[in-house]
Design a protein around this motif. Structure first.
Motif, short mmCIF file in Angstrom:
data_model
loop_
_atom_site.label_atom_id
_atom_site.label_comp_id
_atom_site.label_asym_id
_atom_site.label_seq_id
_atom_site.Cartn_x
_atom_site.Cartn_y
_atom_site.Cartn_z
N LEU A 1 115.99 83.36 -25.75
CA LEU A 1 115.29 84.18 -26.58
C LEU A 1 114.54 84.95 -25.87
CD1 LEU A 1 115.40 85.39 -29.47
CD2 LEU A 1 113.37 83.81 -29.83
N GLN B 1 115.97 76.84 -26.08
CA GLN B 1 116.47 78.16 -26.31
C GLN B 1 115.57 79.30 -26.13
OE1 GLN B 1 118.52 76.82 -29.97
NE2 GLN B 1 120.26 77.21 -29.07
N CYS B 2 114.31 79.14 -26.71
CA CYS B 2 113.39 80.13 -27.10
C CYS B 2 112.90 80.73 -25.53
CB CYS B 2 112.29 79.55 -27.78
SG CYS B 2 110.76 80.69 -27.85
N ARG C 1 106.88 84.17 -35.06
CA ARG C 1 108.32 83.61 -34.68
C ARG C 1 109.12 82.64 -35.43
NH1 ARG C 1 109.06 84.87 -29.46
NH2 ARG C 1 110.19 83.24 -28.87
N ARG D 1 115.63 71.14 -29.17
CA ARG D 1 116.33 72.23 -28.36
C ARG D 1 115.75 73.59 -28.67
NH1 ARG D 1 122.34 73.87 -30.28
NH2 ARG D 1 120.95 74.36 -32.27
N ALA E 1 122.55 76.23 -24.74
CA ALA E 1 122.87 76.43 -26.21
C ALA E 1 124.39 76.21 -26.42
CB ALA E 1 122.56 77.90 -26.26
N LYS F 1 119.44 84.86 -31.47
CA LYS F 1 118.51 85.97 -30.53
C LYS F 1 117.75 87.07 -31.66
CE LYS F 1 122.73 88.65 -29.10
NZ LYS F 1 123.76 87.49 -29.51
N GLU G 1 117.31 69.47 -33.04
CA GLU G 1 117.49 70.98 -33.21
C GLU G 1 116.10 71.55 -32.90
OE1 GLU G 1 120.88 71.37 -36.56
OE2 GLU G 1 118.73 70.98 -37.16
#
Ligand code: SF4
Ligand code: SF4
Lengths: 348, 274
Positions: A312, A307-308, B245, A303, A229, B251, A300
């Protein structure tokens, strides 16, 4: 890591079929079968005597969520008259995926009613992997290719079946598993496993673990995830995602992806809502009324999946959203390999 | 709540045309729906779709009644704008977290709103007015594109009468034929004239993304602390509680962690203004 299953029992493979035949009126039974065209492609199907099912081998093509969180499902009103089910042959990557789904759909700030119902109605009989697919990489996440019961708490699996010669060695994972064993005993002869059987299992474990390590020797297992990230990684993500055709296959096939959209299908004064899988890879996913979208560009969105899963989900549920099943790798028409993507960030 | 998607029937009692693009729907619910100011509901047009809205009525109002102010901005809101008194909608919620009103007590409070952003702010304002003795003062800075676009036109006079309230308004432009004798310029110009000690004051901003962004910078410029700037975030919230979601910002989930965030919480997440 290696915990020998205690209080294990043995049942003969041939007897298992007898068991299924006897209980199939009380349970819907789902088991992996090969597709006619390709022996490596396993799919969950309803139990039928005249078909050869595949108890061990490796993961199915369809992720476990297809049996607990359907592509499309009515969430209002909820219909509750569902039959009990036995799902046989679930591999550990999918058992771990259920753990992730449990965190998200049962243990967070709400309870997803359909998922809860399917979890309650299902008896899960997992089984050890005896072979691997080229995309398998659970070992990179410290997940073994065989489920074990590691604590006194109920495991996600109710029973686990490890093949030993022409028998299965059974590990009981939960109270529901104890119920199942009672039922098994009605139709099959069940004996106690010996120390020799357990030794044999240990060497099978070692063998399959070695296969996995060899298969993934190019990838480091202690990988860092925050790096993906990093603010200055735009160019890199653009390169990696260049070939992506935005089909969304990688999210649909992933056992831990659970994004949905909600549609209102009310009619004649009766409220009805249906949820359907969605994919963060598709354009328009996060667009708000008025047209603004926080993930306008392909790279995006691409990615975002990483990231998820690696940031996350870890922040929200203290676990990664990837279990190394490799399905997103084997399905991608652009031949993008998640292992390589993560690896490429380790080297900079 | 057994099923987080449970829907209540909402009769449309009245539709108020606030501006060419914005209407307020006065609803009568089949059962009480208690909420805290700052939380949101999902309103559905049966068979068509649903969308998230923050009520514009006070949480002190009879819980079987609710006002929702809606801008015609997309597919569902467009269809909602065709709804008439006597029609039936579905409503579910509330979701998200309310404003931490305890932290507002004894302070100067500034509400900065643009366009339809005044809707959630009215919910907060009415709640603050109900307990006006608990707060030091309330400053309202409201803006719209043109005088016609300002909503709640007939309510400003009443608010201006309240002792502790300072109210100023601005419009971006005055089209030919419209009358306006207050400020002209983007809503942040109103901040030049505020008379409160901003170091210890609370600011709440709501409006279109671009206004939120420059509004926040202007508030910081005026001396508001980042942890005292509350932003009501608009993201795509399908479910309302963290399942779908779609509203993830870095976050955080706009739905379950918000929709109200202090600026210092989210300032490092990417693309919060989009
Ligand atoms: S991200 Fe890929 S490897 Fe990981 S769980 Fe999902 S489908 Fe399997
Ligand atoms: S499967 Fe491959 S091509 Fe399809 S959206 Fe995922 S990364 Fe892109």
């Amino acid at each position: 890591m290696n915990i020998s299953p205690k209080n294990t029992l043995l049942v003969r493979v041939a007897d298992l079929v007898k068991f299924f035949e006897n209980v199939k009126n009380d349970f819907d039974i789902f088991i992996p079968y090969t597709s006619n065209s390709d022996n490596d492609n396993l799919f969950y199907k309803k139990f039928r005597e005249n078909l050869d099912f595949v108890p061990n081998k490796f993961r199915t093509i369809d992720p476990i969520k297809t049996l607990f969180y359907f592509t499309s499902e009515k969430i209002l009103p909820i219909s509750n008259k569902k039959r009990k089910r036995i799902i046989f042959g679930v591999k550990n990557c999918d058992i771990q995926a259920l753990k992730v789904l449990d965190s998200a759909l049962l243990e967070d700030n709400f309870v997803e009613p359909n998922y809860k119902m399917w979890r309650e109605k299902s008896y899960i009989i997992s089984s050890d992997c005896t072979d691997i697919l080229p995309s398998c990489h659970c070992n990179l996440f410290d997940i073994n290719p065989y489920p074990t019961k590691d604590s006194d708490k109920d495991a996600i699996f109710d029973l686990n079946f490890s093949p030993i010669d022409d028998k299965f060695l059974i590990t009981i994972g939960s109270k529901k598993g104890e119920e199942l064993v009672e039922l098994l005993k009605k139709y099959c002869s069940v004996s106690n496993a010996s120390a020799k059987d357990n030794d044999k299992l240990e060497s099978q474990y070692a063998e399959i673990r070695k296969k996995l390590t060899d298969n993934n020797s190019e990838y480091s297992s202690n990988r860092k995830y925050e790096v993906i990230a990093k603010g200055d990684s735009e160019k890199k993500w653009k390169e990696i995602s260049e070939e992506c055709v935005e089909c969304g296959a990688c999210t649909n096939i992933c056992p831990t992806c659970y994004c949905i959209i909600v549609n209102d299908e009310s009619e004649n004064g009766k409220f009805k809502k249906v949820r359907t899988w969605d994919s963060c890879q598709l354009n328009g996913y996060a667009k708000v009324a008025g047209g603004a979208s926080p993930r306008e560009k392909l790279w995006e969105r691409f990615r975002n999946r990483y990231q998820c899963k690696f940031i996350l989900m870890n922040q929200n549920f203290s676990k990664l959203g990837c279990t190394g099943c490799g399905r997103c790798i084997s399905t991608c028409s652009a031949e993008i390999d998640k292992r390589e993507v993560i690896q490429s960030f380790q080297e900079v | 709540m057994d099923n987080p998607y449970e829907v209540l029937k909402a009769d449309v009692l009245n539709v108020i045309e606030e501006s060419p693009q914005i209407k307020t729907f006065q609803l009568k619910l089949e059962k009480p729906l208690e909420f805290q100011t700052g939380q949101f509901v999902e309103l559905s047009l049966p068979g068509i779709g649903e969308a998230p809205f923050t009520p514009s009525s006070s949480h002190y109002q009879d819980p079987t009644k609710m006002d929702v102010t809606i801008m015609n901005a997309g597919f569902v809101t467009n269809k909602l704008h065709q709804v008439k008194a006597g029609d039936i909608l579905g409503i579910r919620g509330p979701y998200g977290k309310g404003y931490p009103l305890d932290k507002f007590k004894g302070k100067d409070i500034l509400l900065l709103g643009g366009g339809v952003g005044l809707a959630p702010l009215r919910c907060l304002l009415l709640t603050l007015i109900h307990d006006i003795d608990d707060y030091k003062s309330i400053t309202l800075c409201f803006g719209a594109r043109t005088p016609q676009d300002l909503i709640y036109k007939d309510q400003f006079a009443d608010w201006r009468k309240i002792n502790k309230i300072q109210l100023s308004r601005s419009v971006d432009e005055i089209p030919k034929g419209e009358k306006w004798d207050e400020k002209v310029g983007v809503v942040t110009v109103l901040l030049d004239d505020i008379k409160i000690d901003t170091k210890d004051a609370v600011a709440v901003a709501c409006g279109p993304p671009i206004m939120m962004k420059f509004g926040t910078y202007a508030l910081i410029d005026k001396g508001f602390k980042e942890e005292n700037i509350y932003l009501s975030m608009e993201k795509k919230m399908y479910c309302g509680f963290g399942q779908c979601r779609h509203c993830v910002m870095g976050k955080y989930y706009a739905c379950k962690d918000g929709p109200v965030f202090t600026y210092d919480t989210i300032k490092n997440e990417e693309k919060i203004w989009e």
